[in-house]
Design an enzyme around this catalytic site. Sequence first.
Site, PDB file in Angstrom:
ATOM      1  N   ASP A  46       0.033   5.308   0.756  1.00 26.89           N
ATOM      2  CA  ASP A  46      -0.292   6.347   1.832  1.00 26.89           C
ATOM      3  C   ASP A  46      -0.407   5.509   3.355  1.00 26.89           C
ATOM      4  O   ASP A  46      -1.258   4.705   3.376  1.00 26.89           O
ATOM      5  CB  ASP A  46      -1.539   7.211   1.621  1.00 26.89           C
ATOM      6  CG  ASP A  46      -1.522   8.557   2.322  1.00 26.89           C
ATOM      7  OD1 ASP A  46      -0.950   8.717   3.137  1.00 26.89           O
ATOM      8  OD2 ASP A  46      -1.670   9.368   1.559  1.00 26.89           O
TER       9      ASP A  46
ATOM     10  N   ASP B  65       0.990  -1.210   0.095  1.00 23.79           N
ATOM     11  CA  ASP B  65       0.019  -0.033   0.006  1.00 23.79           C
ATOM     12  C   ASP B  65       0.939   1.356  -0.133  1.00 23.79           C
ATOM     13  O   ASP B  65       2.124   1.270   0.328  1.00 23.79           O
ATOM     14  CB  ASP B  65      -0.947  -0.043   1.290  1.00 23.79           C
ATOM     15  CG  ASP B  65      -1.938   1.104   1.090  1.00 23.79           C
ATOM     16  OD1 ASP B  65      -2.420   1.222   0.308  1.00 23.79           O
ATOM     17  OD2 ASP B  65      -2.041   1.810   2.575  1.00 23.79           O
TER      18      ASP B  65
END
Length: 342
Positions: A28, A26
Amino acid sequence: MSRSVRTSPEGSERPLHEAYDTALLDLDGVVYAGGEAIAHAVDSLADARADGMHLAYVTNNALRTPDAVAGHLTELGIPTGAEDVITSAQAVARLISEQVPAGAKVLVIGGEGLRVALRERGLTPVDSADDDPAAVAQGYGGPDFPWGRFAEASYAVARGVPWFASNTDLTIPSGRGIAPGNGAAVEVVRIATGAEPQVAGKPLPPMHKETILRTGAERPLVVGDRLDTDIEGAYNGEVDSLLVLTGVTDGAQLLAAPPQHRPTYVDADLRGLLTGQPEVAKDGEGFRCGGWTATAGPDRLELSGEGSELDGLRALCAAAWTAAGDGTCTLDTQKALASLGL
């Protein structure tokens, strides 16, 4: 056959970047925050890549194109090609292409990332419900997205046009705080039409399928900071996961996690890719990790010992998850977490 319920984080004698061939990361809260690299991310990823681990970046944000995401990562000091970025726009475009004729018109309620992904699958983006679209594709359009676009989606969906959403994350982080995400925009159309979209993004299977198809991963490790997207996505894909504590998940949320939100491994940040993971062992009525022992009392979790805060948290996870079984731990965790400074 039902899946066994995870009741403890696992250990690994081998460094994770050697035990798995591909990290599905992932962005952020894992690699960057507010657009800036998170501490230790750049060096850790460089070391993992140099030792042969394939790095792929998996995002539910459908606004930016893979080229744009790769450019941002490269600017941060993480050399990345567009082929290493997988977005929910790509996942929803594939989902649509499997259900409509080749070259079909698709009403786009979103940004450039969604348009590029649809064209990649041979579909034709259009802007009006009156263009006779075969589907509606909705993705995050940015903070200044015109309200009228939701009306166009509603007109088409109300006429029976199949509706697809890249993802349903209710919020999205920004440099100024938490802002409404695509899930909030999807709710606007849902309220107006009473319809339900087909959803592609994490934690649902279409996103995992897209990721595996594009990376060719054989032993993937999902790396994320969110329990309800990253970790649940790994659970749904039946692959292992590493939760890093650089994003939105805190200790209390982790201890209360139901089975689908329990990660395989827990670590502070991306340095966890480069190390093994300590064993969490049964110890009498409790669970031991490093110098800590955690037990589940009648009303609350108890923790004793000393050493790494992470080892204490891992021991607490085992005690909490075992007590909860296939449910959610309802014991008081405040005192135990406070003893770790969490």
